[in-house]
Motif scaffolding. Structure first.
Motif, mmCIF file in Angstrom:
data_model
loop_
_atom_site.group_PDB
_atom_site.id
_atom_site.type_symbol
_atom_site.label_atom_id
_atom_site.label_comp_id
_atom_site.label_asym_id
_atom_site.label_seq_id
_atom_site.Cartn_x
_atom_site.Cartn_y
_atom_site.Cartn_z
ATOM 1 N N ASN A 105 21.975 19.425 38.962
ATOM 2 C CA ASN A 105 22.178 19.439 40.419
ATOM 3 C C ASN A 105 23.494 20.091 40.831
ATOM 4 O OD1 ASN A 105 24.071 17.398 39.936
ATOM 5 N ND2 ASN A 105 22.650 15.756 40.453
ATOM 6 N N SER B 135 26.597 6.587 35.790
ATOM 7 C CA SER B 135 26.618 6.576 37.260
ATOM 8 C C SER B 135 27.633 5.596 37.818
ATOM 9 C CB SER B 135 25.222 6.184 37.754
ATOM 10 O OG SER B 135 25.270 5.695 39.069
ATOM 11 N N PHE B 136 28.119 5.878 39.026
ATOM 12 C CA PHE B 136 28.893 4.867 39.741
ATOM 13 C C PHE B 136 28.351 4.679 41.159
ATOM 14 C CE2 PHE B 136 33.048 2.886 41.149
ATOM 15 C CZ PHE B 136 32.904 1.777 40.340
ATOM 16 N N SER B 137 27.840 5.761 41.790
ATOM 17 C CA SER B 137 27.251 5.612 43.131
ATOM 18 C C SER B 137 25.869 4.959 43.060
ATOM 19 C CB SER B 137 27.117 6.973 43.838
ATOM 20 O OG SER B 137 28.374 7.446 44.260
ATOM 21 N N SER B 138 24.985 5.517 42.241
ATOM 22 C CA SER B 138 23.594 5.048 42.247
ATOM 23 C C SER B 138 23.454 3.613 41.740
ATOM 24 C CB SER B 138 22.723 5.978 41.406
ATOM 25 O OG SER B 138 22.910 7.304 41.828
ATOM 26 N N THR C 116 16.196 12.410 41.366
ATOM 27 C CA THR C 116 16.964 12.120 40.152
ATOM 28 C C THR C 116 17.922 10.934 40.278
ATOM 29 O OG1 THR C 116 18.352 13.949 40.848
ATOM 30 C CG2 THR C 116 16.822 14.376 39.050
ATOM 31 N N GLY D 139 20.244 11.780 37.201
ATOM 32 C CA GLY D 139 20.436 13.119 36.641
ATOM 33 C C GLY D 139 19.229 13.644 35.879
ATOM 34 N N PRO E 292 31.499 10.501 42.149
ATOM 35 C CA PRO E 292 30.693 9.547 42.897
ATOM 36 C C PRO E 292 31.511 8.957 44.062
ATOM 37 C CG PRO E 292 30.498 9.144 40.525
ATOM 38 C CD PRO E 292 31.558 10.179 40.702
HETATM 39 C C1 LIG Z 1 21.332 13.047 42.696
HETATM 40 C C2 LIG Z 1 22.163 12.689 41.757
HETATM 41 O O1 LIG Z 1 23.367 12.234 42.143
HETATM 42 C C3 LIG Z 1 24.371 11.901 41.231
HETATM 43 C C4 LIG Z 1 24.643 10.498 41.196
HETATM 44 C C5 LIG Z 1 25.888 10.014 40.963
HETATM 45 C C6 LIG Z 1 26.140 8.566 40.706
HETATM 46 O O2 LIG Z 1 25.191 7.797 40.691
HETATM 47 O O3 LIG Z 1 27.288 8.167 40.527
HETATM 48 C C7 LIG Z 1 26.941 10.917 40.923
HETATM 49 C C8 LIG Z 1 26.769 12.252 41.039
HETATM 50 C C9 LIG Z 1 25.484 12.868 41.283
HETATM 51 O O4 LIG Z 1 25.214 13.832 40.319
HETATM 52 C C10 LIG Z 1 21.784 12.802 40.344
HETATM 53 O O5 LIG Z 1 22.506 12.403 39.468
HETATM 54 O O6 LIG Z 1 20.710 13.338 40.078
#
Ligand SMILES: C=C(O[C@@H]1C=C(C(=O)O)C=C[C@H]1O)C(=O)O
Length: 250
Positions: free
Chosen positions: A13, A103-106, A82, A145, A56
């Motif tokens: 991405n 991940s930190f945001s999701s 993703t 991702g 994130p």
């Molecule tokens: C859409 C996306 O968003 C991502 C999710 C992130 C997270 O969860 O911390 C950080 C960056 C992005 O690359 C992905 O990972 O596919």
């Protein structure tokens, strides 16, 4: 002046945003570029090992002098494909959720959604490498991702896949912003201007970005042009504020 340390997400991405950066000799002479998974680069910005990163947004409360330094981000308007919760059972039957260590945001988004949108208590566990094999029965897992495309294509893919960006939009009627270019200090204006222009180059040359990154598992034109939403808008900033508030209330 010292070189500016730039940290970027290594997933597909981010390829459109990095395409122009990697092609600008003027920019390349001013920076040291590192690529890694999102949580790692967020930690680099918090610790001061990087000056600017596509990090994130959930890291923002940990960065005292944070500032967004570009008009582009990794965002979504509805489904993103993703950022997914994989499960053998529907959400009301889930008991435990393994949280993607990359991940930190999701992972925080998942917790916000269980509390405020699905209104269901579950056990959250910070996962480590190899955790995807442990998603089974009432134990679900967040995956972000490119590994989402791999999981969807694998023979043991779970039957329930919740797109967390889509669930956020159902819940708030807002888009989402997972990651943005954030600096932990003020950067020279001529640098940020050049950097922003370089971000735009790939978005204006999507066919060339795709040609450079052949990918058999998914249509990257759809991914870059419909699923990921790269422009920072007023509504995305509003979503970011709301997300951080809800995350801090967890
Ligand atoms: C859409 C996306 O968003 C991502 C999710 C992130 C997270 O969860 O911390 C950080 C960056 C992005 O690359 C992905 O990972 O596919």
């Amino acid at each position: 002046m010292d070189k500016i340390r730039v940290a970027a997400v290594s997933y597909l991405n981010s390829k459109p945003l990095l395409y122009g950066i990697k092609r600008s000799p003027e920019l390349l002479s001013q920076i040291i570029l590192t690529e890694d998974y999102p949580k790692k680069i967020g930690e680099m910005l918090v610790s001061g090992e990087a000056d600017v990163g596509l990090i994130p947004v959930a890291f923002i409360p940990l960065i005292p002098h944070w500032q967004i330094v570009s008009d582009y981000c990794i965002g979504s308007v509805g489904k993103v494909e993703t950022v997914s919760l994989f499960s053998d059972v529907p959400v009301d039957k889930i008991e435990k959720v393994l949280l993607d260590y990359q991940s930190f945001s999701s992972v925080n988004l998942c917790r916000v959604l269980f509390k405020n949108h699905w209104k269901k208590e579950v056990v959250f566990e910070n996962a480590t490498a190899g955790y995807i094999q442990q998603i089974s029965g009432t134990t679900a897992g967040v995956i972000i991702g490119d590994r989402v495309f791999e999981q969807k294509a694998s023979a043991n893919c779970q039957p329930y896949i919740y797109d967390l960006a889509e669930e956020w939009t159902k819940f708030t009627k807002l888009p989402f912003m997972m990651a943005a270019w954030i600096a932990n200090k003020k950067l020279p204006e001529d640098f940020t201007k050049l950097f922003n222009e370089a971000n735009k180059t790939g978005l204006e040359n999507i066919d060339a970005v795709i040609a450079e990154n052949p990918y058999p598992l998914y249509d990257l034109k759809k991914y870059f042009m419909e699923d990921i939403s790269y422009e920072i808008t007023g509504d995305k900033l509003k979503a970011m504020q709301l997300f951080i508030t809800l995350m801090q209330e967890l």
